[in-house]
Write an enzyme that holds these catalytic residues in place. Structure first.
Site, mmCIF file in Angstrom:
data_model
loop_
_atom_site.group_PDB
_atom_site.id
_atom_site.type_symbol
_atom_site.label_atom_id
_atom_site.label_comp_id
_atom_site.label_asym_id
_atom_site.label_seq_id
_atom_site.Cartn_x
_atom_site.Cartn_y
_atom_site.Cartn_z
ATOM 1 N N HIS A 121 0.962 -0.688 -0.017
ATOM 2 C CA HIS A 121 0.115 -0.337 -0.024
ATOM 3 C C HIS A 121 0.549 1.209 -0.064
ATOM 4 O O HIS A 121 2.143 1.197 0.575
ATOM 5 C CB HIS A 121 -0.723 0.162 1.021
ATOM 6 C CG HIS A 121 -0.263 -0.222 2.715
ATOM 7 N ND1 HIS A 121 -0.040 -1.468 3.081
ATOM 8 C CD2 HIS A 121 -0.061 0.134 3.500
ATOM 9 C CE1 HIS A 121 0.426 -1.445 3.587
ATOM 10 N NE2 HIS A 121 0.909 0.244 4.235
ATOM 11 N N HIS A 132 1.181 4.840 1.354
ATOM 12 C CA HIS A 132 0.001 6.126 1.788
ATOM 13 C C HIS A 132 0.598 7.547 1.530
ATOM 14 O O HIS A 132 1.221 8.413 0.642
ATOM 15 C CB HIS A 132 0.998 6.509 3.269
ATOM 16 C CG HIS A 132 0.821 5.362 4.278
ATOM 17 N ND1 HIS A 132 0.157 5.296 5.565
ATOM 18 C CD2 HIS A 132 1.712 4.497 4.357
ATOM 19 C CE1 HIS A 132 0.170 4.331 5.864
ATOM 20 N NE2 HIS A 132 1.300 3.394 5.612
HETATM 21 P P1 AMP Z 1 1.584 0.361 7.384
HETATM 22 O O1 AMP Z 1 2.822 0.558 9.062
HETATM 23 O O2 AMP Z 1 2.442 1.210 6.344
HETATM 24 O O3 AMP Z 1 1.463 -1.342 7.003
HETATM 25 O O4 AMP Z 1 0.343 0.918 7.349
HETATM 26 C C1 AMP Z 1 -1.035 0.577 7.390
HETATM 27 C C2 AMP Z 1 -1.912 1.856 7.865
HETATM 28 O O5 AMP Z 1 -3.182 0.612 7.627
HETATM 29 C C3 AMP Z 1 -1.788 2.354 9.290
HETATM 30 O O6 AMP Z 1 -1.719 3.666 8.951
HETATM 31 C C4 AMP Z 1 -2.843 2.266 9.844
HETATM 32 O O7 AMP Z 1 -3.289 2.897 10.534
HETATM 33 C C5 AMP Z 1 -3.488 1.369 8.991
HETATM 34 N N1 AMP Z 1 -5.046 0.539 9.055
HETATM 35 C C6 AMP Z 1 -4.808 -0.510 9.889
HETATM 36 N N2 AMP Z 1 -6.224 -1.126 9.598
HETATM 37 C C7 AMP Z 1 -6.946 -0.673 8.625
HETATM 38 C C8 AMP Z 1 -8.599 -0.452 8.649
HETATM 39 N N3 AMP Z 1 -8.779 -1.197 9.207
HETATM 40 N N4 AMP Z 1 -8.831 0.999 8.147
HETATM 41 C C9 AMP Z 1 -8.017 2.034 7.420
HETATM 42 N N5 AMP Z 1 -6.664 1.571 7.646
HETATM 43 C C10 AMP Z 1 -5.993 0.209 8.289
#
Ligand code: AMP
Ligand code: ZN
Length: 140
Positions: free
Chosen positions: A103, A105
């Protein structure tokens, strides 16, 4: 039909099994609000096809992802009044990846918001810098 993983949080979210605040979707990508935003309007863009990291992705989806980042990134900036936008992508736990579905950001930024990223270091000398560049080149 996209490849998915039943145990993957983002695959489940894309399939509608978990609610999300979707902002954009097409055949290849899905974009939604991060539930714990760094700043208001923080969006995550993911390919529909399950791949754990950037290095596991099939190359075909690259162009669609970049197009979506530009399209959604512009909209995020307009909607939030942001003056800047960070695009951040973490691979593997050591780099801060918490969700193992690749993903990007999109983080809206405002002057003086205090969210500036990591500090910069330096190389001892040009020799050390050259050795690091050479190691990367020989790994290609
Ligand atoms: P990463 O640390 O790059 O893997 O980012 C994962 C992101 O997913 C974090 O910023 C979380 O806040 C976000 N996240 C986790 N669960 C959900 C969810 N159910 N809906 C939206 N974002 C989420
Ligand atoms: Zn997945």
């Amino acid at each position: 039909m996209s490849a998915h993983n039943d145990d993957c949080l983002f695959c489940r979210l894309i399939r509608g099994e978990i609610p999300s605040a979707v902002v954009y979707e097409n055949e290849q990508v899905y974009a939604f609000l991060d539930i714990n935003p760094v700043s208001r309007g923080h969006v995550l863009i993911v390919p529909r096809d399950h791949a754990e990291t950037l290095f596991d992705m099939r190359p075909g989806a690259d162009a669609a992802l970049l197009d979506a980042m530009r399209k959604v990134g512009r909209a995020v900036m307009l909607a939030t009044g942001a003056e800047g936008l960070n695009v951040v992508q973490n691979n593997y736990k050591a780099a801060g990846q918490e969700v193992p579905h690749v993903h990007w950001h999109l983080i809206p930024r405002h002057a003086g918001d205090g969210h500036s990223p990591w500090p910069h270091g330096n190389y001892a000398d040009t020799e050390e810098m050259g050795a690091v560049a050479a190691a990367i080149k020989s790994a290609l």
